[in-house]
Design a protein around this motif. Structure first.
Motif, PDB file in Angstrom:
ATOM      1  N   TRP A  75       0.819  -1.215   0.000  1.00  0.00           N
ATOM      2  CA  TRP A  75       0.000   0.000   0.000  1.00  0.00           C
ATOM      3  C   TRP A  75       0.852   1.264   0.000  1.00  0.00           C
ATOM      4  O   TRP A  75       0.393   2.328  -0.392  1.00  0.00           O
ATOM      5  CB  TRP A  75      -0.903   0.032   1.236  1.00  0.00           C
ATOM      6  N   ARG A  76       2.066   1.162   0.461  1.00  0.00           N
ATOM      7  CA  ARG A  76       2.912   2.344   0.670  1.00  0.00           C
ATOM      8  C   ARG A  76       3.377   2.911  -0.673  1.00  0.00           C
ATOM      9  O   ARG A  76       3.998   2.209  -1.468  1.00  0.00           O
ATOM     10  CB  ARG A  76       4.121   1.949   1.515  1.00  0.00           C
ATOM     11  N   PRO A  77       3.109   4.198  -0.941  1.00  0.00           N
ATOM     12  CA  PRO A  77       3.594   4.793  -2.196  1.00  0.00           C
ATOM     13  C   PRO A  77       5.114   4.689  -2.290  1.00  0.00           C
ATOM     14  O   PRO A  77       5.829   4.989  -1.315  1.00  0.00           O
ATOM     15  CB  PRO A  77       3.143   6.252  -2.080  1.00  0.00           C
ATOM     16  N   PRO A  78       5.654   4.269  -3.413  1.00  0.00           N
ATOM     17  CA  PRO A  78       7.101   4.016  -3.507  1.00  0.00           C
ATOM     18  C   PRO A  78       7.958   5.269  -3.378  1.00  0.00           C
ATOM     19  O   PRO A  78       9.146   5.172  -3.066  1.00  0.00           O
ATOM     20  CB  PRO A  78       7.253   3.382  -4.890  1.00  0.00           C
ATOM     21  N   GLU A  79       7.363   6.440  -3.610  1.00  0.00           N
ATOM     22  CA  GLU A  79       8.153   7.667  -3.568  1.00  0.00           C
ATOM     23  C   GLU A  79       8.322   8.239  -2.165  1.00  0.00           C
ATOM     24  O   GLU A  79       9.016   9.256  -1.975  1.00  0.00           O
ATOM     25  CB  GLU A  79       7.527   8.728  -4.479  1.00  0.00           C
ATOM     26  N   LEU A  80       7.704   7.622  -1.146  1.00  0.00           N
ATOM     27  CA  LEU A  80       7.813   8.156   0.213  1.00  0.00           C
ATOM     28  C   LEU A  80       9.211   7.923   0.783  1.00  0.00           C
ATOM     29  O   LEU A  80       9.775   6.827   0.666  1.00  0.00           O
ATOM     30  CB  LEU A  80       6.790   7.501   1.137  1.00  0.00           C
ATOM     31  N   ALA A  81       9.757   8.939   1.424  1.00  0.00           N
ATOM     32  CA  ALA A  81      11.029   8.804   2.128  1.00  0.00           C
ATOM     33  C   ALA A  81      10.850   7.890   3.333  1.00  0.00           C
ATOM     34  O   ALA A  81       9.782   7.843   3.941  1.00  0.00           O
ATOM     35  CB  ALA A  81      11.531  10.176   2.564  1.00  0.00           C
ATOM     36  N   GLN A  90      17.233  11.636   0.948  1.00  0.00           N
ATOM     37  CA  GLN A  90      16.244  10.969   0.092  1.00  0.00           C
ATOM     38  C   GLN A  90      15.442  11.985  -0.720  1.00  0.00           C
ATOM     39  O   GLN A  90      15.131  11.754  -1.894  1.00  0.00           O
ATOM     40  CB  GLN A  90      15.312  10.120   0.955  1.00  0.00           C
ATOM     41  N   VAL A  91      15.109  13.116  -0.094  1.00  0.00           N
ATOM     42  CA  VAL A  91      14.376  14.164  -0.812  1.00  0.00           C
ATOM     43  C   VAL A  91      15.211  14.680  -1.979  1.00  0.00           C
ATOM     44  O   VAL A  91      14.686  14.930  -3.081  1.00  0.00           O
ATOM     45  CB  VAL A  91      13.994  15.310   0.156  1.00  0.00           C
TER      46      VAL A  91
END
Length: 417
Positions: free
Chosen positions: A16-22, A202-203
């Motif tokens: 469920w976790r969006p892949p772009e999240l740090a 990561q950002v």
């Protein structure tokens, strides 16, 4: 109604976790332990149901579960490279017939589960993912004006301000963290600076920040409320469990007796409102709400929402199936140091030799449920303890003595709710 086909990986949050999240800094997860937690779904099976697991289950464990009254058929997915159990099952030659003859009852609705469910109505994966997010549950708490609201932050600057406002120590949570994974206590300004450095790197690489910041509550008890939300929106309250956590990690659950029982009406009311909001978002299915009682006696009725099967729900069902009048059932996660050659079967046989292995209606005792790895020099698994009021510590000590007679010693602090 057709018998159930139960399956599902216990790391649904990953899908469920969006892949772009740090990501918060964290120790590596024990993937092998998560892979075998699907064995625990045996505790939800009724006679005629079929349990699908990723790995074979120890024959002694299967026999003991059936002897305790948990009767079910068992299917191990055809071996294949990587993937969750649902993904491997989709390639299993036996899958079409099993899906035709059963109703699919997954641990959680994930993309791989949705791909299997051509004849089973399920909520949309996007709706399930949204309701499981801590961002969604915190927005709900704010909207309802309930105690315990945190702050959702979307940059490291916002993170630093929110932690400063909450005060040290604060707790920072990934929106899709579970059982201690993705939760970090920030106890000093130095720790906060280290966390922001990790996130900023990561950002710079294109990730985005979305985190929940909460105070580190002075907690007396953890509780969880459980119910079932039908496809037509009908809500059925099932009950509350007392939960024991080791730090941020789940360690067990049992009946919410004594002083903790008085919080059930407030939890039931809060859960009904959560269910109403979740249904409005498009979700139906099992629903569990984490709550806590603070040291001053105040209740935080909605801390997190789990729109899936949960270990607390499993504990509730085990009490219904394995409980015997005044004897109640407690779910217990135990960690052991074990000698070379030890298997799950060795621990089951140790309980039998000690006269503690649960049988249907046989009095106090223990049933190993599996859901862990017995891989010397360590073992981590779940057990169901059945005992009368005030007997939990004594039964747990007898179980550990039986394990020690087989060469297995407890590791860390031993608890069961």
């Amino acid at each position: 109604m057709r018998a159930a086909l139960r399956l599902g990986a216990f790391d649904a949050e990953r899908s469920w976790r969006p892949p772009e999240l740090a990501r918060l800094p964290a120790a590596p997860a024990a993937a092998d332990h998560v892979e075998v937690m699907d064995e625990l779904l045996a505790g939800l099976c009724a006679p005629g149901d079929t349990l699908v697991t990723r790995r074979p289950v120890d024959p002694d464990l299967l026999a003991a579960l059936r002897g305790a009254g948990l009767a079910f058929a068992h299917h191990v997915v055809a071996d294949g490279p990587g993937g969750a159990v649902e993904e491997l099952f989709a390639r299993d030659p036996a899958a079409p017939a099993l899906l035709r003859d059963h109703r699919l009852v997954p641990y959680a609705v994930t993309p791989h589960v949705a791909a299997l469910a051509s004849s089973t109505p399920l909520p949309a994966v996007a709706d399930v993912a949204r309701v499981n997010s801590k961002t969604w549950s915190n927005d709900l708490v704010v909207d309802l004006g309930l105690p315990g609201a945190g702050v959702v932050v979307r940059s490291t600057a916002e993170l630093a301000r929110a932690v400063a406002d909450a005060g040290f120590p604060a707790v920072v949570k990934d929106p899709y963290g579970v059982s201690g994974s993705g939760a970090l206590e920030v106890g000093t300004p130095g720790v906060l600076r280290a966390v922001t450095r990790v996130l900023d790197r990561q950002v710079a690489g294109g990730a985005r920040v979305e985190l929940l910041v909460q105070p580190r509550y002075d907690k007396a008890h953890d509780l969880s409320g459980h119910g079932e939300l039908a496809e037509d929106g009908t809500w059925r309250w099932l009950g509350v469990r007392a939960v024991h956590n080791r730090g941020f990690r789940y360690a067990g659950a049992g009946p919410a007796d004594g002083a903790r029982a008085r919080f059930e009406p407030a939890l039931r009311d809060a859960a009904a409102e959560v269910a109403r909001r979740a249904f409005a978002e498009g979700y139906w299915g099992p629903l569990s709400i984490d709550a806590m009682v603070l040291a001053d006696g105040a209740l935080v009725p909605v801390l997190e929402v789990n729109a899936r099967t949960s270990l607390g729900r499993l504990a509730l069902e085990l009490d219904r199936v394995l409980g015997d009048g005044a004897l109640r059932c407690h779910l217990w996660q135990v960690e052991l140091a074990v000698p070379p050659g030890t298997t799950t079967g060795h621990l089951v046989r140790a309980l039998r030799r000690g006269g503690l292995l649960l049988g249907a209606g046989s009095g106090a005792g223990c049933s190993v449920l599996g859901g862990g790895v017995v891989g010397p020099p360590t073992a981590r698994l779940h057990c169901a303890l059945r005992c009368g009021p005030g007997e939990l510590d004594a039964v747990r000590a007898r179980v550990l003595a039986s394990f020690e007679a087989a060469g297995a010693r407890p590791r860390g602090t031993v608890h069961a709710a």
